[in-house]
Design a protein around this motif. Structure first.
Motif, PDB file in Angstrom:
ATOM      1  N   LYS A  13       0.850  -1.286   0.050  1.00  0.00           N
ATOM      2  CA  LYS A  13       0.097  -0.103   0.036  1.00  0.00           C
ATOM      3  C   LYS A  13       0.948   1.218  -0.107  1.00  0.00           C
ATOM      4  CE  LYS A  13      -2.116  -1.386   3.703  1.00  0.00           C
ATOM      5  NZ  LYS A  13      -3.456  -1.451   4.797  1.00  0.00           N
ATOM      6  N   ILE A  14       0.603   2.064  -0.796  1.00  0.00           N
ATOM      7  CA  ILE A  14       1.407   3.395  -0.896  1.00  0.00           C
ATOM      8  C   ILE A  14       0.282   4.424  -0.117  1.00  0.00           C
ATOM      9  CG2 ILE A  14       2.246   5.304  -2.309  1.00  0.00           C
ATOM     10  CD1 ILE A  14       3.645   2.568  -2.564  1.00  0.00           C
ATOM     11  N   LEU A  15       0.863   4.992   1.095  1.00  0.00           N
ATOM     12  CA  LEU A  15      -0.005   5.713   2.170  1.00  0.00           C
ATOM     13  C   LEU A  15       0.588   7.252   2.131  1.00  0.00           C
ATOM     14  CD1 LEU A  15      -0.568   3.080   4.791  1.00  0.00           C
ATOM     15  CD2 LEU A  15      -2.040   3.690   2.847  1.00  0.00           C
ATOM     16  N   GLU A  16      -0.003   8.213   2.566  1.00  0.00           N
ATOM     17  CA  GLU A  16       0.485   9.371   2.896  1.00  0.00           C
ATOM     18  C   GLU A  16       0.549   9.480   4.417  1.00  0.00           C
ATOM     19  OE1 GLU A  16       1.082  12.305   1.230  1.00  0.00           O
ATOM     20  OE2 GLU A  16       1.232  11.146  -0.528  1.00  0.00           O
ATOM     21  N   THR A  17       1.713   9.695   5.089  1.00  0.00           N
ATOM     22  CA  THR A  17       1.604   9.932   6.502  1.00  0.00           C
ATOM     23  C   THR A  17       1.841  11.554   6.801  1.00  0.00           C
ATOM     24  OG1 THR A  17       2.865   9.420   8.517  1.00  0.00           O
ATOM     25  CG2 THR A  17       4.281   9.816   6.667  1.00  0.00           C
ATOM     26  N   THR A  18       1.440  11.887   7.969  1.00  0.00           N
ATOM     27  CA  THR A  18       1.667  13.340   8.380  1.00  0.00           C
ATOM     28  C   THR A  18       2.680  13.278   9.494  1.00  0.00           C
ATOM     29  OG1 THR A  18      -0.012  12.980  10.108  1.00  0.00           O
ATOM     30  CG2 THR A  18      -0.875  13.941   8.154  1.00  0.00           C
ATOM     31  N   LYS A  19       3.343  12.142   9.763  1.00  0.00           N
ATOM     32  CA  LYS A  19       4.618  12.113  10.505  1.00  0.00           C
ATOM     33  C   LYS A  19       5.698  12.548  10.067  1.00  0.00           C
ATOM     34  CE  LYS A  19       2.061   9.635  13.463  1.00  0.00           C
ATOM     35  NZ  LYS A  19       1.399  10.180  14.645  1.00  0.00           N
ATOM     36  N   ILE A  20       6.516  13.678  10.860  1.00  0.00           N
ATOM     37  CA  ILE A  20       7.672  14.166  10.344  1.00  0.00           C
ATOM     38  C   ILE A  20       8.950  13.287  10.314  1.00  0.00           C
ATOM     39  CG2 ILE A  20       9.295  16.000  11.032  1.00  0.00           C
ATOM     40  CD1 ILE A  20       6.751  17.583  12.016  1.00  0.00           C
ATOM     41  N   TYR A  21       8.892  12.481  11.457  1.00  0.00           N
ATOM     42  CA  TYR A  21      10.040  11.653  11.600  1.00  0.00           C
ATOM     43  C   TYR A  21       9.845  10.029  11.152  1.00  0.00           C
ATOM     44  CZ  TYR A  21      11.765  15.694  13.829  1.00  0.00           C
ATOM     45  OH  TYR A  21      11.979  16.885  14.289  1.00  0.00           O
ATOM     46  N   ARG A  22      10.763   9.280  10.967  1.00  0.00           N
ATOM     47  CA  ARG A  22      10.762   7.887  10.166  1.00  0.00           C
ATOM     48  C   ARG A  22      10.292   7.042  11.085  1.00  0.00           C
ATOM     49  NH1 ARG A  22      16.493   5.555   8.569  1.00  0.00           N
ATOM     50  NH2 ARG A  22      17.369   5.711  10.722  1.00  0.00           N
ATOM     51  N   SER A  23      10.828   7.232  12.617  1.00  0.00           N
ATOM     52  CA  SER A  23      10.472   6.279  13.512  1.00  0.00           C
ATOM     53  C   SER A  23       9.014   6.507  13.798  1.00  0.00           C
ATOM     54  CB  SER A  23      11.263   6.453  14.737  1.00  0.00           C
ATOM     55  OG  SER A  23      11.120   7.895  15.323  1.00  0.00           O
ATOM     56  N   ASN A  42      19.412   1.650  -0.441  1.00  0.00           N
ATOM     57  CA  ASN A  42      20.003   2.155  -1.282  1.00  0.00           C
ATOM     58  C   ASN A  42      21.251   2.923  -1.086  1.00  0.00           C
ATOM     59  OD1 ASN A  42      19.419   4.618   0.207  1.00  0.00           O
ATOM     60  ND2 ASN A  42      18.343   5.853  -1.595  1.00  0.00           N
ATOM     61  N   PRO A  43      21.954   3.187  -2.041  1.00  0.00           N
ATOM     62  CA  PRO A  43      23.639   3.563  -1.701  1.00  0.00           C
ATOM     63  C   PRO A  43      23.551   4.720  -0.781  1.00  0.00           C
ATOM     64  CG  PRO A  43      23.250   3.202  -4.220  1.00  0.00           C
ATOM     65  CD  PRO A  43      21.768   3.036  -3.374  1.00  0.00           C
ATOM     66  N   LYS A  44      22.850   5.738  -0.829  1.00  0.00           N
ATOM     67  CA  LYS A  44      23.033   7.212  -0.173  1.00  0.00           C
ATOM     68  C   LYS A  44      22.221   6.951   1.279  1.00  0.00           C
ATOM     69  CE  LYS A  44      23.864  11.106  -2.546  1.00  0.00           C
ATOM     70  NZ  LYS A  44      23.469  12.341  -2.701  1.00  0.00           N
ATOM     71  N   ASP A  45      21.857   5.767   1.408  1.00  0.00           N
ATOM     72  CA  ASP A  45      21.346   5.375   2.794  1.00  0.00           C
ATOM     73  C   ASP A  45      19.924   6.262   3.028  1.00  0.00           C
ATOM     74  OD1 ASP A  45      23.104   3.278   3.162  1.00  0.00           O
ATOM     75  OD2 ASP A  45      24.533   4.609   4.306  1.00  0.00           O
ATOM     76  N   THR A  46      19.189   6.894   2.242  1.00  0.00           N
ATOM     77  CA  THR A  46      17.948   7.480   2.489  1.00  0.00           C
ATOM     78  C   THR A  46      16.811   6.792   2.227  1.00  0.00           C
ATOM     79  OG1 THR A  46      18.121   8.331   0.081  1.00  0.00           O
ATOM     80  CG2 THR A  46      19.228   9.617   1.681  1.00  0.00           C
ATOM     81  N   LEU A  47      16.803   5.599   1.571  1.00  0.00           N
ATOM     82  CA  LEU A  47      15.556   4.643   1.493  1.00  0.00           C
ATOM     83  C   LEU A  47      15.900   3.639   2.417  1.00  0.00           C
ATOM     84  CD1 LEU A  47      12.895   4.018   0.049  1.00  0.00           C
ATOM     85  CD2 LEU A  47      14.289   3.092  -1.844  1.00  0.00           C
ATOM     86  N   CYS A  48      14.809   3.118   3.074  1.00  0.00           N
ATOM     87  CA  CYS A  48      14.898   2.172   4.033  1.00  0.00           C
ATOM     88  C   CYS A  48      13.657   1.317   4.274  1.00  0.00           C
ATOM     89  CB  CYS A  48      15.710   2.773   5.380  1.00  0.00           C
ATOM     90  SG  CYS A  48      14.459   3.438   6.535  1.00  0.00           S
ATOM     91  N   MET A  49      13.973  -0.052   4.854  1.00  0.00           N
ATOM     92  CA  MET A  49      12.832  -0.698   5.256  1.00  0.00           C
ATOM     93  C   MET A  49      12.818  -0.601   6.813  1.00  0.00           C
ATOM     94  SD  MET A  49      13.008  -4.456   3.266  1.00  0.00           S
ATOM     95  CE  MET A  49      14.364  -4.951   4.071  1.00  0.00           C
ATOM     96  N   CYS A  50      11.873  -0.517   7.483  1.00  0.00           N
ATOM     97  CA  CYS A  50      11.705  -0.351   8.920  1.00  0.00           C
ATOM     98  C   CYS A  50      10.988  -1.541   9.238  1.00  0.00           C
ATOM     99  CB  CYS A  50      10.825   1.000   9.200  1.00  0.00           C
ATOM    100  SG  CYS A  50      11.393   2.481   8.512  1.00  0.00           S
ATOM    101  N   VAL A  51      11.411  -2.239  10.303  1.00  0.00           N
ATOM    102  CA  VAL A  51      10.859  -3.760  10.779  1.00  0.00           C
ATOM    103  C   VAL A  51      10.943  -3.436  12.310  1.00  0.00           C
ATOM    104  CG1 VAL A  51      11.441  -4.612   8.451  1.00  0.00           C
ATOM    105  CG2 VAL A  51      13.187  -4.684  10.402  1.00  0.00           C
TER     106      VAL A  51
END
Length: 156
Positions: A13-23, A42-51
Motif C-alpha cells: 500500500k502506498i500511503l500518506e503520512t503526516t508524521k515528520i520523523y521516520r520512527s 539504497n547507496p545514499k542510505d536515504t531509502l530504508c525498510m523499517c521492521v
C-alpha cells in the motif's frame, strides 16, 4: 509524505503520512511499543525498510525475503509489517539530529520496492533461502593480531 506499507499476505500500500520523523511513521504501522530496525536499501542510505527489531524472537510471520551483502546470511527474511520510507539526507558528523525527517518516496523507489516484492522474484529467493529460524550467532576465529586490534585498536 508518501510511504509504503507491506503487511503480511497483503499487497503493498502506498500511503500518506503526516508524521515528520521516520520512527514515528514506522511505529504508526508496526506498533507504538516496537523497537524499529532500519535496513538501508539504497547507496545514499536515504531509502530504508523499517521492521520490528524483535520480530524474529516474537515469531512474527514471514512477509518477504530480500538479498543482502552478508556472507553468512545472503538472503534474509522480513517478518511482520514492513514500512518503506525515504528520508532527507543529513551529514550526522556535521549536524546533530534526533531522527531523520521523512520525505516522499519517489516513483523509482516504489518501482524498486515492487520489484523486490515481485512474486516470481520471491519464489526464486525462496528456492535458495536457508532459514535461520529466530536468528543465530556466527562465531569466526580471529588471529591474535586481529583480536588485539579489536580490543585495543591500533597502537603504535
Amino acid at each position: 509524505m508518501k510511504i509504503a506499507v507491506k503487511e503480511v499476505d497483503k499487497p503493498l500500500k502506498i500511503l500518506e503520512t503526516t508524521k515528520i520523523y521516520r520512527s514515528d511513521a514506522a511505529r504508526e504501522h508496526i506498533g507504538q511499543d516496537s523497537t524499529i530496525q532500519y535496513v538501508q536499501i539504497n547507496p545514499k542510505d536515504t531509502l530504508c525498510m523499517c521492521v520490528d527489531e524483535d520480530g524474529l524472537p516474537k515469531e512474527l510471520p514471514v512477509n518477504f525475503l530480500f538479498p543482502t551483502s552478508s556472507p553468512h546470511f545472503p538472503i534474509q527474511k522480513a517478518v511482520g509489517t514492513v514500512v518503506f520510507t525515504r528520508h532527507k539526507w543529513v551529514n550526522v558528523f556535521e549536524e546533530e539530529i534526533w531522527d531523520y525527517e521523512v520525505t516522499d518516496l519517489t516513483d523509482e523507489d516504489i518501482e524498486n520496492i515492487k520489484n523486490m516484492l515481485d512474486e516470481e522474484y520471491q519464489v526464486f529467493l525462496n528456492k535458495i533461502f536457508k532459514d535461520y529460524g529466530k536468528g543465530c550467532i556466527v562465531v569466526e576465529p580471529m588471529d591474535k593480531e586481529d583480536l588485539f586490534k579489536a580490543l585495543f585498536g591500533d597502537i603504535e
